[in-house]
Design an enzyme around this catalytic site. Structure first.
Site, PDB file in Angstrom:
ATOM      1  N   PRO A  93     -56.866   5.152  45.981  1.00 25.72           N
ATOM      2  CA  PRO A  93     -57.880   4.213  46.487  1.00 25.72           C
ATOM      3  C   PRO A  93     -58.023   4.321  48.006  1.00 25.72           C
ATOM      4  CG  PRO A  93     -56.188   3.085  45.189  1.00 25.72           C
ATOM      5  CD  PRO A  93     -55.722   4.484  45.378  1.00 25.72           C
ATOM      6  N   GLU A  94     -59.224   4.564  48.455  1.00 24.72           N
ATOM      7  CA  GLU A  94     -59.506   4.612  49.894  1.00 24.72           C
ATOM      8  C   GLU A  94     -60.219   3.309  50.274  1.00 24.72           C
ATOM      9  OE1 GLU A  94     -58.719   6.918  52.072  1.00 24.72           O
ATOM     10  OE2 GLU A  94     -58.220   8.693  50.908  1.00 24.72           O
TER      11      GLU A  94
END
Ligand SMILES: [Zn+2]
Length: 271
Positions: free
Chosen positions: A2-3
């Site tokens: 997850p960014e």
């Protein structure tokens, strides 16, 4: 992994379901995450109301009258909204159960995520207090990048991925923003002009906003019964496209490693 755009999308996805809700119970099935989950978390949170859900860098912050929960998704974490009768899966480590029967469930196969508590102002927490500005807010701009970069010999790509300079520019977005700004990723940070940093700051903002925009279509996944919220596939112009033609000039894209991270660029378009 997850960014920032996925974390922002998660924030927007869960907030309407838990803001204003009182916590009935916190069930911790696996406290061994990146850092130990506080043993007293259930005692602390029971009876408290989540006043707001927000994001700082890649941390989600659940604010209450007594303090704040800091939650990080790590490498593989995800959050889902469910009801209490839904079966618990293998990596469902923590449930936040609310008075109306809503459950916020934290799943994290690799357990690099974190769930922490602070009764101090969240901005003063050691994990947050030294972070640089948010890339989507007004205090992040080309002037800031320019002034912080003077005399720095590091590659510009490493410079913009440094969370003391600006948060949330992960490897994918650093590659994409440098391509959009036509800046070669190995250029020394200290040698780029103010005009080029203005362009780069704008491109960082645009690539992140585009990713968040694409993530908006997945918001309903946060209330799916089965599976996980899918981390969205963006339309990437350079990352993951080594050897393929540049979308601008058709020359094959080059891949190198900077700080051991995959770096893909067009040696014709990026200078
Ligand atoms: Zn090109």
């Amino acid at each position: 992994m997850p960014e920032l755009p996925e974390v922002e999308t998660t924030c927007r996805g869960i907030a309407p379901h838990i803001e204003g809700q009182m916590i009935k119970q916190v069930v911790i099935r696996q406290p061994k995450l990146r850092w130990p989950v506080p043993e007293t978390l259930n005692q602390i949170l029971t009876g408290l109301t989540i006043e707001s859900v927000s994001r700082r860098a890649k941390y989600l912050l659940f604010s209450t009258a007594s303090g704040t929960v800091l939650l990080h998704l790590g490498m593989s974490g995800s959050l889902r909204i469910m009801s209490t009768d839904q079966a618990v899966g293998k990596h469902d480590h923590i449930d936040f159960i609310f008075n109306d029967g809503t459950v916020l469930r934290f799943n994290d196969p690799r357990r690099f995520g974190a769930v922490l508590w602070t009764s101090e102002p969240a901005a003063e927490h050691p994990l947050l207090k030294n972070l640089g500005p948010e890339p989507l807010l007004a205090d992040f701009n080309g002037e800031l990048l320019y002034s912080l970069s003077r005399n720095r010999k590091t590659a510009v790509k490493s410079f913009i991925m440094n969370s003391h300079i600006v948060v949330g520019v992960g490897n994918i977005y650093a590659n994409e923003a440098l391509f959009m700004a036509a800046i070669h990723p190995t250029r020394q940070a200290g040698k780029l002009s103010l005009a080029r940093y203005r362009k780069l700051a704008e491109c960082i903002r645009v690539v992140l906003q585009q990713a968040i925009g694409q993530g908006g279509t997945t918001l309903r996944d946060f209330v799916n019964e089965a599976g996980k919220p899918g981390y969205f596939q963006q339309q990437l112009k350079v990352y993951g496209r080594a050897g393929l033609p540049c979308v601008s000039c058709s020359q094959p894209l080059t891949e190198i490693r900077i700080a051991n991270r995959s770096t893909v660029f067009c040696s014709n378009c990026q200078r």
